[in-house]
Design a protein around this motif. Structure first.
Motif, PDB file in Angstrom:
ATOM      1  N   THR A 144      67.677   4.230  68.338  1.00  0.00           N
ATOM      2  CA  THR A 144      67.572   4.471  69.776  1.00  0.00           C
ATOM      3  C   THR A 144      66.122   4.707  70.172  1.00  0.00           C
ATOM      4  O   THR A 144      65.654   4.169  71.179  1.00  0.00           O
ATOM      5  CB  THR A 144      68.436   5.684  70.174  1.00  0.00           C
ATOM      6  OG1 THR A 144      69.776   5.459  69.740  1.00  0.00           O
ATOM      7  CG2 THR A 144      68.412   5.901  71.666  1.00  0.00           C
ATOM      8  N   ASN A 145      65.408   5.506  69.388  1.00  0.00           N
ATOM      9  CA  ASN A 145      64.001   5.771  69.680  1.00  0.00           C
ATOM     10  C   ASN A 145      63.167   4.501  69.583  1.00  0.00           C
ATOM     11  O   ASN A 145      62.288   4.273  70.408  1.00  0.00           O
ATOM     12  CB  ASN A 145      63.440   6.835  68.730  1.00  0.00           C
ATOM     13  CG  ASN A 145      63.985   8.220  69.026  1.00  0.00           C
ATOM     14  OD1 ASN A 145      64.462   8.489  70.119  1.00  0.00           O
ATOM     15  ND2 ASN A 145      63.927   9.096  68.045  1.00  0.00           N
ATOM     16  N   SER A 146      63.429   3.672  68.581  1.00  0.00           N
ATOM     17  CA  SER A 146      62.680   2.424  68.429  1.00  0.00           C
ATOM     18  C   SER A 146      62.920   1.502  69.613  1.00  0.00           C
ATOM     19  O   SER A 146      61.988   0.905  70.148  1.00  0.00           O
ATOM     20  CB  SER A 146      63.076   1.712  67.130  1.00  0.00           C
ATOM     21  OG  SER A 146      62.732   2.491  66.021  1.00  0.00           O
ATOM     22  N   ILE A 188      60.096   0.218  72.318  1.00  0.00           N
ATOM     23  CA  ILE A 188      59.842  -1.208  72.584  1.00  0.00           C
ATOM     24  C   ILE A 188      60.030  -1.510  74.065  1.00  0.00           C
ATOM     25  O   ILE A 188      59.254  -2.267  74.655  1.00  0.00           O
ATOM     26  CB  ILE A 188      60.766  -2.095  71.708  1.00  0.00           C
ATOM     27  CG1 ILE A 188      60.251  -2.113  70.278  1.00  0.00           C
ATOM     28  CG2 ILE A 188      60.859  -3.517  72.234  1.00  0.00           C
ATOM     29  CD1 ILE A 188      58.919  -2.810  70.096  1.00  0.00           C
ATOM     30  N   MET A 189      61.045  -0.925  74.687  1.00  0.00           N
ATOM     31  CA  MET A 189      61.272  -1.164  76.119  1.00  0.00           C
ATOM     32  C   MET A 189      60.109  -0.621  76.953  1.00  0.00           C
ATOM     33  O   MET A 189      59.704  -1.246  77.933  1.00  0.00           O
ATOM     34  CB  MET A 189      62.594  -0.527  76.569  1.00  0.00           C
ATOM     35  CG  MET A 189      63.815  -1.231  76.056  1.00  0.00           C
ATOM     36  SD  MET A 189      63.829  -2.948  76.625  1.00  0.00           S
ATOM     37  CE  MET A 189      64.386  -3.757  75.172  1.00  0.00           C
ATOM     38  N   MET A 219      54.953   2.998  67.157  1.00  0.00           N
ATOM     39  CA  MET A 219      55.764   2.849  65.951  1.00  0.00           C
ATOM     40  C   MET A 219      55.063   3.353  64.692  1.00  0.00           C
ATOM     41  O   MET A 219      55.717   3.820  63.779  1.00  0.00           O
ATOM     42  CB  MET A 219      56.163   1.391  65.750  1.00  0.00           C
ATOM     43  CG  MET A 219      57.022   0.872  66.861  1.00  0.00           C
ATOM     44  SD  MET A 219      58.511   1.864  67.046  1.00  0.00           S
ATOM     45  CE  MET A 219      59.391   0.892  68.208  1.00  0.00           C
ATOM     46  N   LYS A 220      53.790   3.183  64.583  1.00  0.00           N
ATOM     47  CA  LYS A 220      52.956   3.690  63.498  1.00  0.00           C
ATOM     48  C   LYS A 220      53.142   3.015  62.140  1.00  0.00           C
ATOM     49  O   LYS A 220      52.392   3.271  61.222  1.00  0.00           O
ATOM     50  CB  LYS A 220      53.116   5.196  63.345  1.00  0.00           C
ATOM     51  CG  LYS A 220      52.734   5.960  64.598  1.00  0.00           C
ATOM     52  CD  LYS A 220      52.577   7.414  64.301  1.00  0.00           C
ATOM     53  CE  LYS A 220      52.373   8.306  65.452  1.00  0.00           C
ATOM     54  NZ  LYS A 220      51.803   8.068  66.621  1.00  0.00           N
ATOM     55  N   SER A 221      54.114   2.174  61.948  1.00  0.00           N
ATOM     56  CA  SER A 221      54.257   1.429  60.695  1.00  0.00           C
ATOM     57  C   SER A 221      54.724   0.010  61.024  1.00  0.00           C
ATOM     58  O   SER A 221      55.399  -0.200  62.038  1.00  0.00           O
ATOM     59  CB  SER A 221      55.250   2.109  59.752  1.00  0.00           C
ATOM     60  OG  SER A 221      56.555   2.031  60.268  1.00  0.00           O
ATOM     61  N   LEU A 250      57.724  -8.767  67.646  1.00  0.00           N
ATOM     62  CA  LEU A 250      58.993  -8.562  68.344  1.00  0.00           C
ATOM     63  C   LEU A 250      58.770  -8.423  69.844  1.00  0.00           C
ATOM     64  O   LEU A 250      59.511  -8.995  70.646  1.00  0.00           O
ATOM     65  CB  LEU A 250      59.701  -7.312  67.796  1.00  0.00           C
ATOM     66  CG  LEU A 250      61.004  -6.948  68.506  1.00  0.00           C
ATOM     67  CD1 LEU A 250      62.050  -8.047  68.309  1.00  0.00           C
ATOM     68  CD2 LEU A 250      61.525  -5.617  68.005  1.00  0.00           C
ATOM     69  N   LEU A 251      57.739  -7.695  70.219  1.00  0.00           N
ATOM     70  CA  LEU A 251      57.446  -7.538  71.640  1.00  0.00           C
ATOM     71  C   LEU A 251      57.111  -8.894  72.271  1.00  0.00           C
ATOM     72  O   LEU A 251      57.603  -9.216  73.346  1.00  0.00           O
ATOM     73  CB  LEU A 251      56.295  -6.563  71.865  1.00  0.00           C
ATOM     74  CG  LEU A 251      56.076  -6.350  73.356  1.00  0.00           C
ATOM     75  CD1 LEU A 251      56.324  -4.943  73.735  1.00  0.00           C
ATOM     76  CD2 LEU A 251      54.756  -6.866  73.781  1.00  0.00           C
TER      77      LEU A 251
END
Length: 126
Positions: A10-12, A16-17, A71-73, A81-82
């Motif tokens: 959910t956080n990811s 991204i959104m 995201m940091k990694s 993806l974006l």
């Protein structure tokens, strides 16, 4: 075997959104700038196309940069993806408005690669 926490996904998705929204804000600003320049300087079609290409790259770069920072990694993958999501949404909106894809297949592929590359570069440099 340990189950992954659903909050991670959910956080990811939320991150991204947010980055995707930021890339579309950059797009809106740059398109307004191009429209103003077109009005002021009566630019020809070639210069407008260059401006749109630059808009794709800078918007996806900004979104990829933000996604990578959040995201940091695996930053470059989040940037890719974006860029992919940016391109897909842009394509869906174009289909909804025009009811067809009017650009040539080479222009379609070029826009796809520019979006993916801009997002990846932004993620890599974040």
């Amino acid at each position: 075997m340990k189950q992954p926490n659903m909050n991670v996904y959910t956080n990811s998705a939320a991150r991204i959104m947010k980055a995707l929204l930021a890339s579309y804000v950059v797009t809106g600003f740059l398109l307004l700038l191009i429209a103003g320049l077109l009005y002021r300087f009566q630019m020809d079609e070639g210069k407008v196309r260059i401006g749109i290409i630059i808009t794709y790259i800078l918007s996806c770069f900004a979104g990829g940069f933000l996604a990578g920072k959040m995201m940091k990694s695996r930053k470059f993958l989040w940037g890719v993806l974006l860029g992919l999501l940016y391109f897909l949404i842009m394509t869906l909106v174009s289909l909804a408005v025009n009811r067809e894809l009017q650009s040539s297949s080479s222009g379609f592929i070029t826009a796809f690669l520019l979006c993916m590359g801009g997002g990846m570069l932004g993620g890599m440099l974040s």
